[in-house]
Scaffold this motif. Structure first.
Motif, PDB file in Angstrom:
ATOM      1  N   ASN A 169       7.429   8.281  -5.718  1.00 29.81           N
ATOM      2  CA  ASN A 169       6.181   8.818  -5.176  1.00 29.81           C
ATOM      3  C   ASN A 169       5.770  10.074  -5.945  1.00 29.81           C
ATOM      4  OD1 ASN A 169       6.297   6.863  -3.140  1.00 29.81           O
ATOM      5  ND2 ASN A 169       7.640   8.175  -1.905  1.00 29.81           N
ATOM      6  N   ALA A 170       6.771  10.884  -6.298  1.00 29.03           N
ATOM      7  CA  ALA A 170       6.470  12.128  -7.020  1.00 29.03           C
ATOM      8  C   ALA A 170       5.811  11.808  -8.370  1.00 29.03           C
ATOM      9  CB  ALA A 170       7.749  12.940  -7.228  1.00 29.03           C
ATOM     10  N   ASP A 171       6.291  10.747  -9.037  1.00 26.34           N
ATOM     11  CA  ASP A 171       5.672  10.334 -10.307  1.00 26.34           C
ATOM     12  C   ASP A 171       4.207   9.958 -10.093  1.00 26.34           C
ATOM     13  OD1 ASP A 171       8.064  10.732 -11.592  1.00 26.34           O
ATOM     14  OD2 ASP A 171       8.612   8.595 -11.674  1.00 26.34           O
ATOM     15  N   VAL A 172       3.951   9.205  -9.017  1.00 26.51           N
ATOM     16  CA  VAL A 172       2.569   8.780  -8.738  1.00 26.51           C
ATOM     17  C   VAL A 172       1.689  10.007  -8.509  1.00 26.51           C
ATOM     18  CG1 VAL A 172       1.082   7.541  -7.110  1.00 26.51           C
ATOM     19  CG2 VAL A 172       3.290   6.553  -7.775  1.00 26.51           C
ATOM     20  N   VAL A 173       2.200  10.946  -7.719  1.00 29.89           N
ATOM     21  CA  VAL A 173       1.431  12.160  -7.427  1.00 29.89           C
ATOM     22  C   VAL A 173       1.145  12.932  -8.720  1.00 29.89           C
ATOM     23  CG1 VAL A 173       1.535  14.416  -6.274  1.00 29.89           C
ATOM     24  CG2 VAL A 173       2.244  12.342  -5.048  1.00 29.89           C
ATOM     25  N   ALA A 218      -2.590  14.642 -12.936  1.00 28.42           N
ATOM     26  CA  ALA A 218      -2.899  14.767 -14.364  1.00 28.42           C
ATOM     27  C   ALA A 218      -4.140  13.958 -14.739  1.00 28.42           C
ATOM     28  CB  ALA A 218      -1.700  14.314 -15.191  1.00 28.42           C
ATOM     29  N   GLY A 219      -4.731  13.260 -13.762  1.00 31.67           N
ATOM     30  CA  GLY A 219      -5.979  12.538 -14.020  1.00 31.67           C
ATOM     31  C   GLY A 219      -5.806  11.138 -14.584  1.00 31.67           C
ATOM     32  N   ASP A 220      -4.603  10.560 -14.463  1.00 37.62           N
ATOM     33  CA  ASP A 220      -4.362   9.204 -14.968  1.00 37.62           C
ATOM     34  C   ASP A 220      -5.263   8.196 -14.237  1.00 37.62           C
ATOM     35  OD1 ASP A 220      -2.019   7.417 -16.435  1.00 37.62           O
ATOM     36  OD2 ASP A 220      -2.789   6.461 -14.597  1.00 37.62           O
ATOM     37  N   ALA A 221      -6.097   7.499 -15.020  1.00 36.52           N
ATOM     38  CA  ALA A 221      -7.115   6.627 -14.419  1.00 36.52           C
ATOM     39  C   ALA A 221      -6.492   5.471 -13.635  1.00 36.52           C
ATOM     40  CB  ALA A 221      -8.058   6.092 -15.496  1.00 36.52           C
ATOM     41  N   ASP A 222      -5.448   4.849 -14.212  1.00 35.84           N
ATOM     42  CA  ASP A 222      -4.777   3.747 -13.507  1.00 35.84           C
ATOM     43  C   ASP A 222      -4.195   4.210 -12.177  1.00 35.84           C
ATOM     44  OD1 ASP A 222      -5.318   1.723 -15.213  1.00 35.84           O
ATOM     45  OD2 ASP A 222      -3.318   1.623 -16.124  1.00 35.84           O
ATOM     46  N   ALA A 223      -3.542   5.354 -12.200  1.00 42.02           N
ATOM     47  CA  ALA A 223      -2.914   5.855 -10.970  1.00 42.02           C
ATOM     48  C   ALA A 223      -3.970   6.113  -9.896  1.00 42.02           C
ATOM     49  CB  ALA A 223      -2.120   7.125 -11.252  1.00 42.02           C
ATOM     50  N   ILE A 224      -5.098   6.663 -10.337  1.00 42.21           N
ATOM     51  CA  ILE A 224      -6.170   6.949  -9.376  1.00 42.21           C
ATOM     52  C   ILE A 224      -6.753   5.647  -8.815  1.00 42.21           C
ATOM     53  CG2 ILE A 224      -8.531   7.872  -9.184  1.00 42.21           C
ATOM     54  CD1 ILE A 224      -7.598  10.133 -11.104  1.00 42.21           C
ATOM     55  N   THR A 225      -7.035   4.706  -9.706  1.00 45.85           N
ATOM     56  CA  THR A 225      -7.608   3.419  -9.264  1.00 45.85           C
ATOM     57  C   THR A 225      -6.667   2.695  -8.305  1.00 45.85           C
ATOM     58  OG1 THR A 225      -8.717   3.228 -11.387  1.00 45.85           O
ATOM     59  CG2 THR A 225      -8.541   1.215 -10.067  1.00 45.85           C
ATOM     60  N   ALA A 253       0.797  -1.237   0.000  1.00 46.40           N
ATOM     61  CA  ALA A 253       0.000   0.000   0.000  1.00 46.40           C
ATOM     62  C   ALA A 253       0.828   1.284   0.000  1.00 46.40           C
ATOM     63  CB  ALA A 253      -0.933   0.001   1.210  1.00 46.40           C
ATOM     64  N   SER A 254       2.142   1.195  -0.121  1.00 48.26           N
ATOM     65  CA  SER A 254       2.968   2.410  -0.124  1.00 48.26           C
ATOM     66  C   SER A 254       3.027   3.033  -1.515  1.00 48.26           C
ATOM     67  CB  SER A 254       4.384   2.049   0.334  1.00 48.26           C
ATOM     68  OG  SER A 254       4.951   1.140  -0.595  1.00 48.26           O
ATOM     69  N   GLY A 255       3.635   4.192  -1.600  1.00 51.66           N
ATOM     70  CA  GLY A 255       3.869   4.822  -2.896  1.00 51.66           C
ATOM     71  C   GLY A 255       4.711   3.931  -3.795  1.00 51.66           C
ATOM     72  N   THR A 256       5.693   3.285  -3.206  1.00 53.06           N
ATOM     73  CA  THR A 256       6.551   2.361  -3.945  1.00 53.06           C
ATOM     74  C   THR A 256       5.725   1.252  -4.592  1.00 53.06           C
ATOM     75  OG1 THR A 256       8.127   2.765  -2.159  1.00 53.06           O
ATOM     76  CG2 THR A 256       8.668   0.998  -3.702  1.00 53.06           C
ATOM     77  N   ALA A 257       4.760   0.712  -3.831  1.00 57.10           N
ATOM     78  CA  ALA A 257       3.923  -0.379  -4.342  1.00 57.10           C
ATOM     79  C   ALA A 257       3.025   0.114  -5.479  1.00 57.10           C
ATOM     80  CB  ALA A 257       3.073  -0.961  -3.210  1.00 57.10           C
ATOM     81  N   VAL A 258       2.483   1.306  -5.343  1.00 59.81           N
ATOM     82  CA  VAL A 258       1.622   1.854  -6.396  1.00 59.81           C
ATOM     83  C   VAL A 258       2.451   2.105  -7.658  1.00 59.81           C
ATOM     84  CG1 VAL A 258       0.178   3.819  -7.075  1.00 59.81           C
ATOM     85  CG2 VAL A 258      -0.038   2.855  -4.777  1.00 59.81           C
ATOM     86  N   ALA A 259       3.654   2.662  -7.483  1.00 64.03           N
ATOM     87  CA  ALA A 259       4.522   2.917  -8.643  1.00 64.03           C
ATOM     88  C   ALA A 259       4.859   1.613  -9.362  1.00 64.03           C
ATOM     89  CB  ALA A 259       5.790   3.640  -8.193  1.00 64.03           C
ATOM     90  N   ALA A 260       5.148   0.565  -8.596  1.00 65.18           N
ATOM     91  CA  ALA A 260       5.483  -0.727  -9.207  1.00 65.18           C
ATOM     92  C   ALA A 260       4.294  -1.287  -9.985  1.00 65.18           C
ATOM     93  CB  ALA A 260       5.929  -1.717  -8.124  1.00 65.18           C
ATOM     94  N   ALA A 261       3.096  -1.163  -9.414  1.00 61.63           N
ATOM     95  CA  ALA A 261       1.902  -1.662 -10.097  1.00 61.63           C
ATOM     96  C   ALA A 261       1.639  -0.868 -11.379  1.00 61.63           C
ATOM     97  CB  ALA A 261       0.690  -1.599  -9.162  1.00 61.63           C
ATOM     98  N   ARG A 263       4.003   0.523 -13.230  1.00 65.89           N
ATOM     99  CA  ARG A 263       5.005   0.068 -14.216  1.00 65.89           C
ATOM    100  C   ARG A 263       4.573  -1.241 -14.859  1.00 65.89           C
ATOM    101  NH1 ARG A 263       8.568   1.611 -10.200  1.00 65.89           N
ATOM    102  NH2 ARG A 263       9.159  -0.527  -9.700  1.00 65.89           N
ATOM    103  N   GLU A 264       3.995  -2.133 -14.043  1.00 59.73           N
ATOM    104  CA  GLU A 264       3.497  -3.407 -14.608  1.00 59.73           C
ATOM    105  C   GLU A 264       2.462  -3.165 -15.699  1.00 59.73           C
ATOM    106  OE1 GLU A 264       2.001  -6.223 -11.769  1.00 59.73           O
ATOM    107  OE2 GLU A 264       3.829  -6.043 -10.552  1.00 59.73           O
ATOM    108  N   ARG A 265       1.725  -2.055 -15.565  1.00 61.69           N
ATOM    109  CA  ARG A 265       0.727  -1.695 -16.577  1.00 61.69           C
ATOM    110  C   ARG A 265       1.321  -0.842 -17.697  1.00 61.69           C
ATOM    111  NH1 ARG A 265      -1.241  -2.996 -12.425  1.00 61.69           N
ATOM    112  NH2 ARG A 265      -3.337  -3.808 -12.027  1.00 61.69           N
TER     113      ARG A 265
END
Lengths: 391, 391
Positions: free
Chosen positions: A279-283, A288-295, A260-268, A270-272
């Motif tokens: 974390n800054a990339d995720v933010v 920017a409204g990226d649907a995958d990042a939000i989900t 559930a960390s920023g690292t985990a979201v970033a990795a998920a 990248r898999e997509r």
């Protein structure tokens, strides 16, 4: 023992605590507020005025006769220093005696260069701030990105701080500066800062930092809970029941921060096929409204919610605050977390529970470290010692 | 402010706290211990002697000249009353001013008969105990088997206490008896009692009651943690990652107490054809060496361990105590729990962690309720008020 003796119960240092809110009061207000006698209040107020901790603040309105004079806490009677170390930068700040940041400077550094190098850089900067302010230094608060034995101020096996294990931070700071030194980990300091920022209105508050890792600072009954060895609040390494989610493989056995960390979201991401490395990339993607990042961030919030539901049942906080670098997009984390917390926790515990983004902003660490320093430097005993020394 | 004023910092009530351990001390010991002046110590000790809270305890050994006189806390200067309600019985106890039970009586009752009936029965019994002792009553501690708003002493939606919701327990007790009344749930009271029994040597202690349900009382920094509304410590309703086990069906979504309580173990035994209908049956079977009962209790310990690992990471206690009716066979629960806790929690948190059976025994609730009452009745402020009233 006489009633007069009883009336002396509250020392000047203890009386002073009633005034730390900055509200101006007459001596009569303080008599009514404390049960101390008039003469005892007058003697204590005089001593605090002489020490510069209180200042006259004009006359109160009066219903007739000479209007009574009011006094208030002078938060500018001195300064507190905050050294807030992250993995890649340090923020050095000067705060007043209410913990309010006056001046802050951020410097890049690498915490892995070790304590001597990092502290020299921070203390050089601190001396500049102090020279400009010319205020008397009351205390120093230091935050570091790793576990600390608070009673000694020494880091304990900090994973990302090579060279700092067991290092006597208070000793090194005191070689350069006067004043008591308090050290704690960054998340505890953020919790203290958030509690202070909310004016002490919320005394059971859990601060959750979601960034590269996940950690918590637990304030209960107005006091930070450090536990027996100072490791309390280690939310990131608990194992929760993992819901079905794109972040979780079936049979997954990882701990909370691996999922559930920023690292985990970033990795998920990248898999997509989305390039996200920090974390800054995720933010940025979320903004920017990226649907995958939000989900995925909302999914991370749901997993976080499983852990927070446990925190709620165990600690019964009235507020959970979400901060850290993913705190900037906290709404998505909170939406996911709320779904789970309100379903999983007992009604008595969630009845008045609020889950909110942190209000701390960029000076949160400075405010927290300064407030921690002031908890020691302006305690009843410390103020009494100060007055006795002036004698 | 002068140093004399500073020397008056500690009131008689505050000085008295140093003596509550029952150790005999000379006035010189107290000067050295507190930094108070000789005259200030003498005045405070005289007042506490006059109030009967201290008694002369002979002469200390001396290296020459007249040997100095020692004083100590007189724990028999008064009494505390404990009303410890369970679902099917109440234990009414009289304790001394150290919280040590002097006399206890157990009575069967049904908590569902409501507060008037239950309190009348308990208070009748209490008056008998008080009449026999003729000691002055300092305070009353009440424990009930359900959630309580500690600040008002009123139960809040207690599931097994019909008629008690919102009932003013302190008000009802004060109609019959003098002294301040403190109320809390049974598990918090057991935690306070266990902490007292261990002489305050363990200040970060989690008491886990395993019986029909599962609950915890969390002591951190020596203080019971109640949370914002008093529901802290609700271990039984957290959802943990359930290990594969005979107690758990695949995909199981139940909370901890549905899987790891005495009730759950008894149900699993019945599924295996063993007649077990209560916690007492489970305990009897284990004591008789029943292999299924032992295996299933150890499994319950493993599931409990998943929850305790989370408690350890969040609170960093130095001790977890297992009590409740299954506490009598705690070794099997603890063996299971240890396996999981030491694997799941971070090394800093488990380094000095002990997991032990409760030492409280049958008077645990009385000791806890009396100790809770004394926290209020012998606080520095309460003692100062008592001395002031004597003038």
């Amino acid at each position: 023992m006489t009633t007069t003796d009883h009336a002396n119960a509250l020392t000047a240092g203890a009386l002073f605590q009633r005034l730390r809110d900055g509200v101006a009061r007459t001596r009569g207000d303080l008599v009514a507020d404390t049960g101390l006698g008039r003469a005892a209040v007058a003697a204590r107020v005089d001593a605090l005025l002489a020490a510069g901790l209180l200042v006259p603040a004009g006359a109160a309105s009066s219903t007739g006769g000479r209007p009574p004079q009011v006094v208030r806490f002078d938060a500018h009677a001195g300064a507190t220093l905050a050294l807030d170390f992250g993995a890649r930068h340090a923020t050095i700040g000067l705060a007043d005696l209410s913990g309010e940041p006056i001046a802050t400077v951020s410097r890049e550094l690498d915490i892995a260069e070790g304590p001597e190098t990092c502290l020299r850089l921070a203390l050089d900067q601190a001396r500049e701030l102090l020279r400009d302010s010319r205020a008397e230094l009351f205390g120093v608060g230091v935050g570091v990105p790793g576990p600390v034995e608070h009673s000694t101020g020494r880091p304990v096996n900090p994973p990302i701080m090579p060279g700092w294990d067991g290092f006597d931070i208070p000793g090194a700071v005191r070689e350069e500066l006067d004043g008591e030194v308090q050290v704690d980990n960054d998340v505890n300091i953020l919790a203290i800062g958030e509690h202070a920022l909310r004016g002490g209105a919320v005394d059971d508050l859990v601060y959750v930092k979601v960034a590269t890792g996940i950690g918590a600072g637990i304030i209960s009954g107005g006091l930070l809970q450090r536990g027996a060895l100072g490791s309390a609040g280690d939310l990131g390494h608990i194992h929760v029941r993992l819901p079905e989610s794109p972040l979780v493989a079936p049979g997954d056995e990882r701990d909370l921060e691996a999922v559930a960390s920023g690292t985990a979201v970033a990795a998920a991401l990248r898999e997509r096929g989305t390039p996200a490395h920090s974390n800054a990339d995720v933010v940025r993607l979320i903004q920017a409204g990226d649907a995958d990042a939000i989900t995925l961030t909302r999914e991370a919030g749901r997993v976080l919610g499983e852990a927070l539901a446990i925190v709620v049942n165990l600690m019964n906080p009235s507020m959970i605050v979400i901060g850290g670098s993913l705190g900037r997009v906290a709404d998505h984390l909170i939406a996911g977390a709320r779904e789970v917390v309100y379903r999983r926790s007992i009604p008595l515990a969630t009845q008045h529970l609020r889950i909110e983004p942190s209000r701390g902003g960029v000076t949160a660490g400075v405010r927290g470290a300064a407030t921690m320093a002031l908890q020691a430097a302006l305690s009843p005993a410390a103020v009494d010692r100060r007055l006795a020394a002036q004698g």
